[in-house]
Scaffold this active site. Structure first.
Site, PDB file in Angstrom:
ATOM      1  N   GLY A  19       0.818  -1.209   0.000  1.00  0.00           N
ATOM      2  CA  GLY A  19       0.000   0.000   0.000  1.00  0.00           C
ATOM      3  C   GLY A  19       0.847   1.253   0.000  1.00  0.00           C
ATOM      4  O   GLY A  19       0.538   2.230   0.694  1.00  0.00           O
ATOM      5  N   SER A  21       1.690   3.433  -2.492  1.00  0.00           N
ATOM      6  CA  SER A  21       1.576   4.432  -3.565  1.00  0.00           C
ATOM      7  C   SER A  21       1.146   5.806  -3.064  1.00  0.00           C
ATOM      8  O   SER A  21       1.202   6.785  -3.808  1.00  0.00           O
ATOM      9  CB  SER A  21       0.596   3.945  -4.637  1.00  0.00           C
ATOM     10  OG  SER A  21      -0.691   3.727  -4.089  1.00  0.00           O
ATOM     11  N   VAL A  70      -2.980  -7.687  -2.688  1.00  0.00           N
ATOM     12  CA  VAL A  70      -2.853  -8.417  -1.427  1.00  0.00           C
ATOM     13  C   VAL A  70      -3.982  -9.416  -1.220  1.00  0.00           C
ATOM     14  O   VAL A  70      -3.865 -10.319  -0.380  1.00  0.00           O
ATOM     15  CB  VAL A  70      -2.771  -7.465  -0.211  1.00  0.00           C
ATOM     16  CG1 VAL A  70      -1.575  -6.534  -0.323  1.00  0.00           C
ATOM     17  CG2 VAL A  70      -4.071  -6.684  -0.022  1.00  0.00           C
ATOM     18  N   TYR A 161     -14.365  -1.752   8.729  1.00  0.00           N
ATOM     19  CA  TYR A 161     -12.990  -1.325   8.961  1.00  0.00           C
ATOM     20  C   TYR A 161     -12.561  -1.667  10.391  1.00  0.00           C
ATOM     21  O   TYR A 161     -11.489  -2.252  10.615  1.00  0.00           O
ATOM     22  CB  TYR A 161     -12.861   0.170   8.709  1.00  0.00           C
ATOM     23  CG  TYR A 161     -11.466   0.714   8.905  1.00  0.00           C
ATOM     24  CD1 TYR A 161     -10.520   0.614   7.895  1.00  0.00           C
ATOM     25  CD2 TYR A 161     -11.094   1.337  10.091  1.00  0.00           C
ATOM     26  CE1 TYR A 161      -9.236   1.113   8.050  1.00  0.00           C
ATOM     27  CE2 TYR A 161      -9.820   1.842  10.270  1.00  0.00           C
ATOM     28  CZ  TYR A 161      -8.895   1.726   9.247  1.00  0.00           C
ATOM     29  OH  TYR A 161      -7.618   2.228   9.426  1.00  0.00           O
TER      30      TYR A 161
END
Length: 257
Positions: A19, A21, A70, A161
């Site tokens: 992750g 970027s 992933v 989340y």
């Protein structure tokens, strides 16, 4: 320079950051390269990582970009196969994550699946493969799972989340238990509300200010607040730490608000 300060260095070590970027992942890449690591940055689209690699190499560091989904075990294995030209990773920063923000009763099965697949299943896939490569190479290592304070508390509108990050914390503890005999440390970093390009406008709005005053320190975190804790977990400075959860949140977790 004292040995204690030297212990935070990562000279020559191979670090993989998922992750990477944007946001925290991009920041972590620059930080660990500055500490001397050879940094492999990974995301679904490797072309989005070119600016990260360019920034590190222009500063005198060593970096490369790898394609990685992933949620896909074959993609995970392919990523580590490509990394193998450098060697097995010494450090994994398991940072890839997504969220869906809407009230619980409006969330869909697809919302739940997309968040859990990336944040929990993806975390497990990457960490487990990293551990396999470390063991096969006969070396120890450090796995840092980026969780969240919402893994230990809750907030409205982000149930998948919070569920996923609670799972990441328990994944960290389970892996720490089984991997200690292989000299692999597994810890979780729990950021609080940290300002990034993605949330800056909200956190600086009136609604964000209402959230800020609920934090005992009365401020949002900056990405640099995570530098010391990340280096501690990645380096020999944290050699005796495994199964730990390190909150960086301005005392938010210990607040009832």
């Amino acid at each position: 320079m004292s040995s204690a300060i030297n212990s935070f260095r990562l000279d020559g070590r191979i670090v993989l950051i998922t992750g990477a970027s944007s946001g925290l992942g991009m920041h972590f890449a620059s930080l660990l390269a500055t500490a001397g690591a050879r940094v492999a940055v990974a995301a679904r689209r490797a072309d989005k990582l070119l600016s990260v690699v360019d920034s590190i190499t222009r500063a005198g560091g060593e970096a490369r970009a790898l394609s990685l989904d992933v949620t896909d075990g074959a993609s995970v294995r392919q990523c580590f196969d490509e990394l193998a030209s450098w060697g097995a990773p010494d450090v994994l920063v398991n940072n890839a994550g997504v969220t869906v923000t809407r009230p619980l009763l409006e969330q869909t099965e697809a919302d739940f699946d997309s968040v859990l697949d990336t944040n929990l299943k993806g975390n497990w896939l990457v960490a487990t493969e990293a551990a396999r490569r470390m063991v096969a190479a006969g070396q120890g290592g450090s796995i840092i799972n980026v969780a969240s304070i919402l893994g230990e508390r809750v907030a409205g509108g982000v149930a998948p989340y919070a569920i996923s990050k609670a799972g990441v914390i328990q994944t960290t503890k389970a892996m720490a238990l089984e991997l200690a005999r292989h000299r692999i440390r597994v810890n979780a970093l729990l950021p609080g509300y940290v300002v990034t390009d993605l949330n800056r406008d909200f956190l600086h709005s009136d609604a964000g200010d209402k959230l800020r005053v609920r934090i005992p320190s009365r401020r949002f975190g900056e990405m640099t607040d995570l530098d010391g804790p990340l280096l501690l977990l990645a380096s020999d400075a944290g050699a005796a730490m495994s199964g730990s959860t390190v909150a960086v949140d301005g005392a938010h977790l210990v607040s009832s608000l």
